[in-house]
Design an enzyme around this catalytic site. Structure first.
Site, mmCIF file in Angstrom:
data_model
loop_
_atom_site.group_PDB
_atom_site.id
_atom_site.type_symbol
_atom_site.label_atom_id
_atom_site.label_comp_id
_atom_site.label_asym_id
_atom_site.label_seq_id
_atom_site.Cartn_x
_atom_site.Cartn_y
_atom_site.Cartn_z
ATOM 1 C CB ILE A 42 -61.436 41.522 -14.381
ATOM 2 C CG1 ILE A 42 -62.846 42.068 -14.403
ATOM 3 C CG2 ILE A 42 -60.582 42.307 -13.443
ATOM 4 C CD1 ILE A 42 -63.651 41.623 -13.191
ATOM 5 C CG ASP A 80 -63.335 47.647 -14.477
ATOM 6 O OD1 ASP A 80 -62.442 48.406 -14.875
ATOM 7 O OD2 ASP A 80 -63.392 47.194 -13.324
ATOM 8 C CE LYS A 139 -59.112 55.085 -14.745
ATOM 9 N NZ LYS A 139 -59.686 55.873 -13.635
ATOM 10 C CE LYS A 195 -66.128 43.884 -12.257
ATOM 11 N NZ LYS A 195 -65.879 44.587 -11.003
ATOM 12 C CG PHE A 234 -65.390 43.613 -6.211
ATOM 13 C CD1 PHE A 234 -64.579 44.484 -6.923
ATOM 14 C CD2 PHE A 234 -64.794 42.702 -5.358
ATOM 15 C CE1 PHE A 234 -63.203 44.464 -6.769
ATOM 16 C CE2 PHE A 234 -63.414 42.673 -5.192
ATOM 17 C CZ PHE A 234 -62.627 43.562 -5.902
ATOM 18 C CG ASP A 282 -56.959 40.784 -5.051
ATOM 19 O OD1 ASP A 282 -57.136 41.168 -6.228
ATOM 20 O OD2 ASP A 282 -56.493 41.531 -4.170
HETATM 21 N N1 HPA Z 1 -62.761 41.586 -8.636
HETATM 22 C C1 HPA Z 1 -61.440 41.579 -8.341
HETATM 23 N N2 HPA Z 1 -60.586 42.466 -8.831
HETATM 24 C C2 HPA Z 1 -61.078 43.399 -9.671
HETATM 25 C C3 HPA Z 1 -62.432 43.433 -10.025
HETATM 26 C C4 HPA Z 1 -63.323 42.485 -9.471
HETATM 27 O O1 HPA Z 1 -64.548 42.467 -9.719
HETATM 28 N N3 HPA Z 1 -62.588 44.481 -10.880
HETATM 29 C C5 HPA Z 1 -61.352 45.020 -11.030
HETATM 30 N N4 HPA Z 1 -60.433 44.380 -10.309
HETATM 31 MG MG MG Z 2 -56.800 42.970 -7.252
#
Ligand code: HPA
Ligand code: MG
Length: 224
Positions: A137, A139, A142, A167, A188, A195
């Site tokens: 993932i 977002d 960074k 995201k 999330f 996790d």
């Molecule tokens: N879920 C789990 N771990 C994560 C997420 C998420 O939405 N965003 C950044 N780390």
């Molecule tokens: Mg995690």
């Protein structure tokens, strides 16, 4: 190799409610802890197969896959498997070597300030190689920017990034990720190795965590 091929992600809209839980099979112990099946496992798998094809088309004959643990492990395993299957069924075989790096930047559902690289910081085996970073993932980007900077210091031949999920957040890092599975709203999500404080990695679907789930598995900030 066709630069003109546009690799669009699957875009999941803000109002996508997911599928009702009772329509799917999932570990019973999580039944209060998730609100919906957001992306079913079968859809994830087919999308990963599609990404494997893009990777095959773009890379030469060998790559080093740098799997970002822990969240990226399922995506990485499935992506590499698909690359192998596609190779066996075509006349182009992409040799893959898999390496792992572990990052941690989240507590509960909040991003923490510093990026911690846990485990091998020495990535000198990347020198001169074609590298595919595999991350579950992305977002704000960074973490990915910091990792890319670190990877570049070892002078790989080329670096591309595969993100299963990107995201839609303010300042989202679209251009950092070359292969995107799904673009999702700013929720999330858990499952498929993602996790919440180490829970839900054993869930195959990508799901939205419930209020109860967030409470149940919440952790206090620790200094240790
Ligand atoms: N879920 C789990 N771990 C994560 C997420 C998420 O939405 N965003 C950044 N780390
Ligand atoms: Mg995690």
């Amino acid at each position: 190799m066709d630069e003109a091929v546009i690799k669009k992600p699957i875009v999941i809209p803000d109002d996508w409610p997911g599928y009702s839980l009772e329509l799917f099979s999932y570990p019973e112990h999580y039944h209060e802890d998730i609100d919906s099946v957001y992306i079913p496992h079968g859809v994830i798998m087919n999308r990963v197969e599609r990404l494997a094809r893009y990777v095959m088309d773009d890379f030469g004959d060998s790559i080093v896959v740098l799997c970002v643990l822990k969240g990226g492990y399922k995506f990485c395993v499935d992506l590499v498997e698909f690359i192998k299957v596609l190779g066996r069924n075509s006349n182009k075989y992409l040799e893959t070597r898999v390496e792992f790096i572990r990052l941690k930047s989240y507590l509960n559902d909040q991003s923490t300030e510093e990026l911690q690289i846990i485990g091998s910081r020495d990535l000198s085996f990347l020198r001169g190689k074609s590298v595919l970073i595999v991350e579950a993932i992305v977002d704000t980007g960074k973490t990915m920017k910091a990792l890319l900077k670190h990877v570049e210091t070892f002078e790989p031949k080329m670096v591309k990034v595969a993100g299963l999920l990107v995201k839609r957040v303010p300042n989202m890092a679209e251009d950092l990720t070359d292969y995107v599975g799904f673009e999702i709203p700013n929720h999330f999500v858990v499952g498929y190795a993602l996790d919440y404080n180490e829970y839900f990695r054993d869930l195959n679907h990508i799901c939205v965590i419930s209020k109860i789930g967030k409470m149940k598995y919440k952790q206090e900030q620790s200094n240790g």
